[in-house]
Design a protein around this motif. Structure first.
Motif, PDB file in Angstrom:
ATOM      1  N   PRO A 167       0.801  -1.221   0.000  1.00 42.07           N
ATOM      2  CA  PRO A 167       0.000   0.000   0.000  1.00 42.07           C
ATOM      3  C   PRO A 167       0.837   1.277   0.000  1.00 42.07           C
ATOM      4  O   PRO A 167       0.478   2.254  -0.655  1.00 42.07           O
ATOM      5  CB  PRO A 167      -0.845  -0.116   1.270  1.00 42.07           C
ATOM      6  CG  PRO A 167      -0.981  -1.583   1.480  1.00 42.07           C
ATOM      7  CD  PRO A 167       0.346  -2.155   1.050  1.00 42.07           C
ATOM      8  N   HIS A 198       0.840   3.277  -3.614  1.00 40.71           N
ATOM      9  CA  HIS A 198      -0.114   4.390  -3.561  1.00 40.71           C
ATOM     10  C   HIS A 198       0.596   5.751  -3.480  1.00 40.71           C
ATOM     11  O   HIS A 198       0.192   6.698  -4.151  1.00 40.71           O
ATOM     12  CB  HIS A 198      -1.063   4.221  -2.376  1.00 40.71           C
ATOM     13  CG  HIS A 198      -2.055   5.335  -2.246  1.00 40.71           C
ATOM     14  ND1 HIS A 198      -3.113   5.488  -3.118  1.00 40.71           N
ATOM     15  CD2 HIS A 198      -2.126   6.369  -1.376  1.00 40.71           C
ATOM     16  CE1 HIS A 198      -3.809   6.569  -2.774  1.00 40.71           C
ATOM     17  NE2 HIS A 198      -3.231   7.116  -1.731  1.00 40.71           N
ATOM     18  N   TYR A 244      -4.415   1.934   1.888  1.00 40.49           N
ATOM     19  CA  TYR A 244      -3.384   2.884   2.317  1.00 40.49           C
ATOM     20  C   TYR A 244      -3.613   3.434   3.730  1.00 40.49           C
ATOM     21  O   TYR A 244      -2.695   3.444   4.548  1.00 40.49           O
ATOM     22  CB  TYR A 244      -3.262   4.032   1.311  1.00 40.49           C
ATOM     23  CG  TYR A 244      -2.198   5.022   1.690  1.00 40.49           C
ATOM     24  CD1 TYR A 244      -0.856   4.700   1.529  1.00 40.49           C
ATOM     25  CD2 TYR A 244      -2.518   6.263   2.223  1.00 40.49           C
ATOM     26  CE1 TYR A 244       0.131   5.607   1.878  1.00 40.49           C
ATOM     27  CE2 TYR A 244      -1.536   7.160   2.574  1.00 40.49           C
ATOM     28  CZ  TYR A 244      -0.206   6.824   2.398  1.00 40.49           C
ATOM     29  OH  TYR A 244       0.766   7.706   2.763  1.00 40.49           O
TER      30      TYR A 244
END
Length: 193
Positions: free
Chosen positions: A134, A138, A186
């Motif tokens: 994540p 991201h 995230y």
């Protein structure tokens, strides 16, 4: 030499070339970062990016680290009586030739009086899986455009960057960034895990 480090891009080349690589602390990802220069590297993940020195020996890397940080050079500590942890799960499945090298190094440390503590870190792999992807998949969505803008670069988009990537593996990974495959994970990666 100094390379950007997100997932081993200092330590792995050092390991494969018989040199020494140091992954310094990123602290809180901001001013606590050991080497703090917002323009030093192309950003991928503001919480994980760090620049790490590489050298022929620990002494060389220690000297380079002290110059970069403007601090006194680290002083060697006696090995006798030092306690070091070895998570057995990270030693399983090693390549046979690598296993011989690390066992010899481990035996040498024990011979110097180091007490080795064999203890796995509970849920290490599970937590890593919940955090690593994540962050790395991201954060570039915001970090790269912010870097380009702060650098005064105009007219380069994430899409153009992706078009310019020639390595299939890198392009496939960058597509995961573009598709924001880990965006929904995230917030938990940052605040829970």
């Amino acid at each position: 030499a100094s390379l950007q480090l997100v997932s081993g891009s200092t330590r792995i080349p050092a390991a494969l070339t018989g040199t020494v690589g140091l992954r310094p602390s990123v602290g809180n990802g901001g001013k606590e970062r050991r080497y703090h220069d917002e323009n030093a590297v192309f950003p991928l993940s503001h919480t994980r990016d760090t620049v790490g020195p590489m050298g022929r020996s620990v002494a060389d890397v220690s000297l380079l680290d002290s110059v970069i940080c403007g601090t006194e050079r680290a002083v060697a500590v006696p090995l006798s009586g030092l306690r070091m942890g070895i998570p057995p799960s990270l030693w399983s499945g090693l390549d046979e030739s690598l296993e011989k090298v690390v066992i010899a190094a481990r035996d040498k440390l024990e011979g110097c009086g180091v007490e080795l503590i064999y203890q796995d870190i509970p849920d290490l792999h599970t937590v890593y899986e919940k955090v690593a992807a994540p962050l790395v998949l991201h954060e570039p969505r915001a970090d790269i455009p912010a870097y380009l803008e702060a650098s005064g670069v105009k007219g380069i988009t994430m899409e153009e960057i992706m078009k310019g990537i020639s390595s299939k593996d890198v392009k496939d990974s960058f597509k995961l960034v573009m598709d924001d495959v880990c965006g929904s994970q995230y917030e938990d990666a940052i605040s829970v895990h």
